[in-house]
Design an enzyme around this catalytic site. Structure first.
Site, PDB file in Angstrom:
ATOM      1  N   CYS A 116       6.225  -5.365   0.532  1.00  0.00           N
ATOM      2  CA  CYS A 116       6.382  -4.054  -0.102  1.00  0.00           C
ATOM      3  C   CYS A 116       6.286  -2.922   0.937  1.00  0.00           C
ATOM      4  O   CYS A 116       7.178  -2.778   1.756  1.00  0.00           O
ATOM      5  CB  CYS A 116       5.388  -3.926  -1.250  1.00  0.00           C
ATOM      6  SG  CYS A 116       5.879  -2.727  -2.477  1.00  0.00           S
TER       7      CYS A 116
ATOM      8  N   ARG B 257       5.988  -0.380  -7.644  1.00  0.00           N
ATOM      9  CA  ARG B 257       6.672   0.740  -6.950  1.00  0.00           C
ATOM     10  C   ARG B 257       7.406   0.212  -5.707  1.00  0.00           C
ATOM     11  O   ARG B 257       7.281   0.715  -4.598  1.00  0.00           O
ATOM     12  CB  ARG B 257       5.673   1.829  -6.551  1.00  0.00           C
ATOM     13  CG  ARG B 257       5.458   2.828  -7.682  1.00  0.00           C
ATOM     14  CD  ARG B 257       4.836   4.118  -7.250  1.00  0.00           C
ATOM     15  NE  ARG B 257       3.729   3.933  -6.352  1.00  0.00           N
ATOM     16  CZ  ARG B 257       3.618   4.538  -5.174  1.00  0.00           C
ATOM     17  NH1 ARG B 257       4.530   5.363  -4.759  1.00  0.00           N
ATOM     18  NH2 ARG B 257       2.581   4.303  -4.423  1.00  0.00           N
TER      19      ARG B 257
ATOM     20  N   GLU C  81       0.772 -12.135  -3.040  1.00  0.00           N
ATOM     21  CA  GLU C  81      -0.706 -12.171  -2.979  1.00  0.00           C
ATOM     22  C   GLU C  81      -1.336 -11.730  -4.304  1.00  0.00           C
ATOM     23  O   GLU C  81      -2.528 -11.930  -4.499  1.00  0.00           O
ATOM     24  CB  GLU C  81      -1.216 -11.313  -1.801  1.00  0.00           C
ATOM     25  CG  GLU C  81      -1.243  -9.803  -2.011  1.00  0.00           C
ATOM     26  CD  GLU C  81       0.136  -9.138  -1.967  1.00  0.00           C
ATOM     27  OE1 GLU C  81       1.158  -9.833  -1.865  1.00  0.00           O
ATOM     28  OE2 GLU C  81       0.173  -7.885  -2.047  1.00  0.00           O
TER      29      GLU C  81
ATOM     30  N   GLY D 175       0.871  -1.176   0.000  1.00  0.00           N
ATOM     31  CA  GLY D 175       0.000   0.000   0.000  1.00  0.00           C
ATOM     32  C   GLY D 175       0.899   1.213   0.000  1.00  0.00           C
ATOM     33  O   GLY D 175       1.826   1.303  -0.807  1.00  0.00           O
ATOM     34  N   GLU D 176       0.681   2.113   0.923  1.00  0.00           N
ATOM     35  CA  GLU D 176       1.514   3.318   1.024  1.00  0.00           C
ATOM     36  C   GLU D 176       2.049   3.369   2.455  1.00  0.00           C
ATOM     37  O   GLU D 176       1.283   3.522   3.399  1.00  0.00           O
ATOM     38  CB  GLU D 176       0.638   4.543   0.684  1.00  0.00           C
ATOM     39  CG  GLU D 176       1.411   5.801   0.483  1.00  0.00           C
ATOM     40  CD  GLU D 176       2.491   5.690  -0.588  1.00  0.00           C
ATOM     41  OE1 GLU D 176       2.209   5.162  -1.693  1.00  0.00           O
ATOM     42  OE2 GLU D 176       3.629   6.110  -0.321  1.00  0.00           O
ATOM     43  N   SER D 177       3.363   3.233   2.580  1.00  0.00           N
ATOM     44  CA  SER D 177       3.942   3.098   3.923  1.00  0.00           C
ATOM     45  C   SER D 177       3.747   4.351   4.775  1.00  0.00           C
ATOM     46  O   SER D 177       3.526   4.252   5.983  1.00  0.00           O
ATOM     47  CB  SER D 177       5.429   2.729   3.834  1.00  0.00           C
ATOM     48  OG  SER D 177       6.110   3.619   2.995  1.00  0.00           O
TER      49      SER D 177
ATOM     50  N   HIS E 140       4.986  -8.898  -4.249  1.00  0.00           N
ATOM     51  CA  HIS E 140       3.607  -9.180  -3.809  1.00  0.00           C
ATOM     52  C   HIS E 140       3.162 -10.592  -4.191  1.00  0.00           C
ATOM     53  O   HIS E 140       2.450 -10.750  -5.194  1.00  0.00           O
ATOM     54  CB  HIS E 140       2.644  -8.210  -4.510  1.00  0.00           C
ATOM     55  CG  HIS E 140       2.779  -6.788  -4.107  1.00  0.00           C
ATOM     56  ND1 HIS E 140       2.048  -6.228  -3.096  1.00  0.00           N
ATOM     57  CD2 HIS E 140       3.551  -5.795  -4.598  1.00  0.00           C
ATOM     58  CE1 HIS E 140       2.354  -4.958  -2.968  1.00  0.00           C
ATOM     59  NE2 HIS E 140       3.265  -4.662  -3.868  1.00  0.00           N
TER      60      HIS E 140
ATOM     61  N   ARG F 289      12.977   3.194  -0.741  1.00  0.00           N
ATOM     62  CA  ARG F 289      11.602   3.233  -1.268  1.00  0.00           C
ATOM     63  C   ARG F 289      11.595   3.501  -2.770  1.00  0.00           C
ATOM     64  O   ARG F 289      12.488   4.170  -3.289  1.00  0.00           O
ATOM     65  CB  ARG F 289      10.797   4.343  -0.586  1.00  0.00           C
ATOM     66  CG  ARG F 289      10.539   4.088   0.877  1.00  0.00           C
ATOM     67  CD  ARG F 289       9.682   5.205   1.462  1.00  0.00           C
ATOM     68  NE  ARG F 289       8.358   5.236   0.862  1.00  0.00           N
ATOM     69  CZ  ARG F 289       7.570   6.296   0.855  1.00  0.00           C
ATOM     70  NH1 ARG F 289       7.963   7.424   1.400  1.00  0.00           N
ATOM     71  NH2 ARG F 289       6.382   6.240   0.288  1.00  0.00           N
TER      72      ARG F 289
HETATM   73  N1  GLN Z   1       5.908   2.788  -2.867  1.00  0.00           N
HETATM   74  C1  GLN Z   1       5.159   2.377  -1.703  1.00  0.00           C
HETATM   75  C2  GLN Z   1       5.775   2.959  -0.433  1.00  0.00           C
HETATM   76  O1  GLN Z   1       6.877   3.443  -0.471  1.00  0.00           O
HETATM   77  C3  GLN Z   1       5.090   0.873  -1.611  1.00  0.00           C
HETATM   78  C4  GLN Z   1       4.335   0.309  -2.803  1.00  0.00           C
HETATM   79  C5  GLN Z   1       3.650  -0.987  -2.535  1.00  0.00           C
HETATM   80  O2  GLN Z   1       3.424  -1.404  -1.384  1.00  0.00           O
HETATM   81  N2  GLN Z   1       3.267  -1.656  -3.597  1.00  0.00           N
HETATM   82  O3  GLN Z   1       5.160   2.919   0.581  1.00  0.00           O
END
Ligand code: GLN
Length: 187
Positions: free
Chosen positions: A78, A135, A172, A46-48, A170, A105
């Site tokens: 991720c 990403r 999943e 997701g987005e850390s 990932h 990241r």
């Molecule tokens: N780019 C996201 C981050 O830095 C991680 C991307 C992902 O979990 N697929 O949080």
């Protein structure tokens, strides 16, 4: 066996579906009262930064950190790997800081640079498995006690230290269950 998936945002359903397909229970985790009910936790992609903020706002950061340090099996995919790492390149802050790795990241570029590769990871499977990078971060430094599980394009993308597993990619998002099986086996 009951596996919690941190459920603030990101790839929650996909992890839950994989865990259920393997015959274990999966529950969404949104507050620390639930941490005593589970045998392991997955921190999804997701987005850390968003998940890190929500861990603070919900006051889950410290209790979750203590649980993991006391042996709760944890797997970060991720963004989840970034949350577990001791250090994040170019940043003064880290989040749960429970595994001695440094991560970079967005190490492969932007969303459009996402890719799929295949690798043989002997610890996890006897044949090559698909690895999906979105990403994604990679690991720039591994502590002495941390075991490297997979290197892709000269960068470490999966590692384990005792009860803690991290993957840049990932599993999943693929139809392969080997990594989820491996996590259940760790527990
Ligand atoms: N780019 C996201 C981050 O830095 C991680 C991307 C992902 O979990 N697929 O949080």
């Amino acid at each position: 066996m009951k596996i919690g998936v941190l459920s603030f945002q990101g790839g929650v359903k996909e992890h839950m579906d994989h865990i259920k397909s393997l015959g274990a229970d999966a529950v969404e985790i949104k507050d620390c009262g639930q941490l005593d009910e589970i045998d392991g936790i997955i921190l999804p992609g997701g987005e850390s930064t968003t998940m890190g903020k929500l861990l603070e706002i919900t006051k889950m950061m410290q209790p979750l950190r203590e649980k993991i340090l006391n042996g709760l099996p944890a797997w970060g995919t991720c963004a989840g790997m970034i949350l577990l790492a001791n250090s994040i390149e170019g940043s003064r802050r880290s989040y749960l800081s429970v595994i001695d790795i440094s991560v970079r990241r967005n190490a492969y570029g932007r969303q459009i640079d996402s890719f799929c590769d295949y690798a043989l990871i002997p610890e996890v499977s006897d044949f090559k498995i698909p690895l999906v990078f979105v990403r994604a971060p990679f690991i720039t430094h591994l502590g002495d006690d941390v075991k490297r599980l997979c290197t892709i394009r000269e960068n470490v993308v999966a590692a384990r230290h005792n009860n803690i597993l991290v993957t840049s990619f990932h599993p999943e998002l693929t139809e392969d269950f080997k990594f989820h099986e491996y996590f259940l086996y760790m527990i």
